[in-house]
Each structure stands twice: as structure tokens, then as C-alpha cells.
Design a protein around this motif. Sequence first.
Motif, short mmCIF file in Angstrom:
data_model
loop_
_atom_site.label_atom_id
_atom_site.label_comp_id
_atom_site.label_asym_id
_atom_site.label_seq_id
_atom_site.Cartn_x
_atom_site.Cartn_y
_atom_site.Cartn_z
N PHE A 60 29.93 32.04 42.57
CA PHE A 60 30.35 30.93 41.71
C PHE A 60 30.79 31.43 40.34
O PHE A 60 31.79 30.96 39.78
N MET A 61 30.05 32.37 39.78
CA MET A 61 30.42 32.92 38.47
C MET A 61 31.71 33.71 38.55
O MET A 61 32.57 33.61 37.65
N VAL A 62 31.89 34.48 39.61
CA VAL A 62 33.11 35.27 39.78
C VAL A 62 34.33 34.35 39.94
O VAL A 62 35.39 34.58 39.33
N ILE A 63 34.19 33.30 40.74
CA ILE A 63 35.30 32.37 40.93
C ILE A 63 35.66 31.69 39.62
O ILE A 63 36.85 31.56 39.27
N ALA A 64 34.66 31.25 38.86
CA ALA A 64 34.93 30.62 37.57
C ALA A 64 35.64 31.58 36.63
O ALA A 64 36.59 31.21 35.93
N GLY A 65 35.20 32.83 36.61
CA GLY A 65 35.85 33.83 35.76
C GLY A 65 37.29 34.09 36.17
O GLY A 65 38.18 34.24 35.31
N HIS A 66 37.55 34.12 37.49
CA HIS A 66 38.91 34.33 37.95
C HIS A 66 39.81 33.14 37.63
O HIS A 66 41.00 33.32 37.31
N VAL A 67 39.27 31.95 37.73
CA VAL A 67 40.07 30.76 37.40
C VAL A 67 40.52 30.81 35.94
O VAL A 67 41.69 30.58 35.62
N VAL A 68 39.58 31.14 35.05
CA VAL A 68 39.93 31.23 33.63
C VAL A 68 40.86 32.41 33.36
O VAL A 68 41.87 32.28 32.66
N GLY A 69 40.53 33.56 33.93
CA GLY A 69 41.31 34.75 33.63
C GLY A 69 42.71 34.76 34.21
O GLY A 69 43.64 35.30 33.61
N LEU A 70 42.88 34.14 35.39
CA LEU A 70 44.19 34.17 36.04
C LEU A 70 45.02 32.93 35.74
O LEU A 70 46.24 33.03 35.58
N ALA A 71 44.39 31.77 35.70
CA ALA A 71 45.16 30.53 35.58
C ALA A 71 45.36 30.07 34.15
O ALA A 71 46.30 29.31 33.86
N VAL A 72 44.50 30.50 33.23
CA VAL A 72 44.60 30.05 31.84
C VAL A 72 45.28 31.13 31.00
O VAL A 72 44.75 32.24 30.87
#
Length: 231
Positions: A60-72
Motif C-alpha cells: 500500500f505504501m509503495v503504490i501510494a508513493g508510485h502514484v505521487v511520484g509518477l502521476a503528480v
Amino acid sequence: MSAVELALWVALPYVCLAVFAVGHVWRYRQDQFGWTSHTSQLLEHRRLRWGSPLFHAGAFMVIAGHVVGLAVPASWTEAVGISEHAYHTTAVWAGSVAGVAMAAGLGMLCARRLLTRRIRLGTDRSDKLLFPLLSATVVLGIAATAAHNVFGAGYDYRSTVSVWFRGLLTLQPQPEAIADAPLLFQLHALTACLLFAAWPFTRLVHVWSAPVGYLARPYLVYRRRGSRITV
């Protein structure tokens, strides 16, 4: 751009996304009874008790980090007062903790599946594809972060890999943005694409069936059996 680079960074991601979308529709129509996590808790519980929470919390933490890092985009985080240095420092250390937790949990789950005979015999073909592919994706992500941003000089993936990712989503691919990225980041991106393609045909589909409704369901009322009345 060479033909190989176009195939790797444009054609392959779109093929994997198409398989991801169409595969889920096919799986739901053809195998609703198999739309489950295929839990083996009854066969072995000790390693599962520690491995599963570690893996899921880290994921869950990794997915949240990827969403912020890649999509934002970086301009968005800077607009709300988060400097690039603060973002990268937080992302590297929080991501490292999440990645280690996820890898540790996954290692326990894989060891459990290999060392427990009853579980090993129940491993189907989709698991034999999923576990190595998921493990490769996790290990490559940790290795890329450690090699370049923990022990290395630092690498700003938001100006390359993130640009490539957002270009795919907006149907304006920019393969040149990732073509010169470090090899570990490229391999991590490729294994992630393959993981998305395999997703509909594995136990990962249970992600879309989280029992959220249980949070709002009414309590079940149990009545204690009274003493038997004898005549």
C-alpha cells in the motif's frame, strides 16, 4: 528513436495495458468463482501471520508513493510548498522502508509456498508466473532506489521516468524520456508492465474485490442456547 526503443517504451506498455483491461473483463465473465485470493491459511498460518501483513502494508505504501511520484508533476508538489529536496528525501527514505517491508513479507510468503509441502503441491501455473515476476519487480525497484538515491549520487526519475509514464496515460508517448534512464529503472519499468499484463490471470484480481461492505454491514446477533427443558 530506434525501433527497439519504440517497441520497448511505446508498443509494449500499450499492449500490456490492453491485456490488463481486456483480461479483467474476460476473467470476470469466465471465472467469477476463481476471482479470489486463493488463501491457504488453513494449511499453514505461522509464516502467513507475519508475511501477509508486512507485504500488504508495504505494498500500500509503495503504490501510494508510485502514484505521487509518477502521476503528480514536480511543479504541483512545489506549488503546495514542498521543495524538490524535501520531496526526494521523504520519498527515498519512506520508499525504502516500504520496499523493505514489502520485500520481507513477500520473501516470507514465497518461502512458505516453497517449504510447506501441502502449499507447494497446491501452487498452480498462475502462481508460478506471478511470484517470480512480482519478486523481480520489487527487487529491481529496491535496487534502483538503493543504487542511485541511497548510496549513489541521486537520480531525478520525476524528470524522465515520470514524464514517460504520464505521456502514456495522455496518449502522447515520450519514449525518449526513459530511453536514457539508468538500466535498473528501465528494468523495473519493464517488469512492472509485464506484471500488469499478467495481473488479470492471477490471484491479484482479488484487489478489486476488497470486502469494503463489511465495514458498514449490521452486527450479527448470536443467542446463547438456553438450558434444555425436561418434561
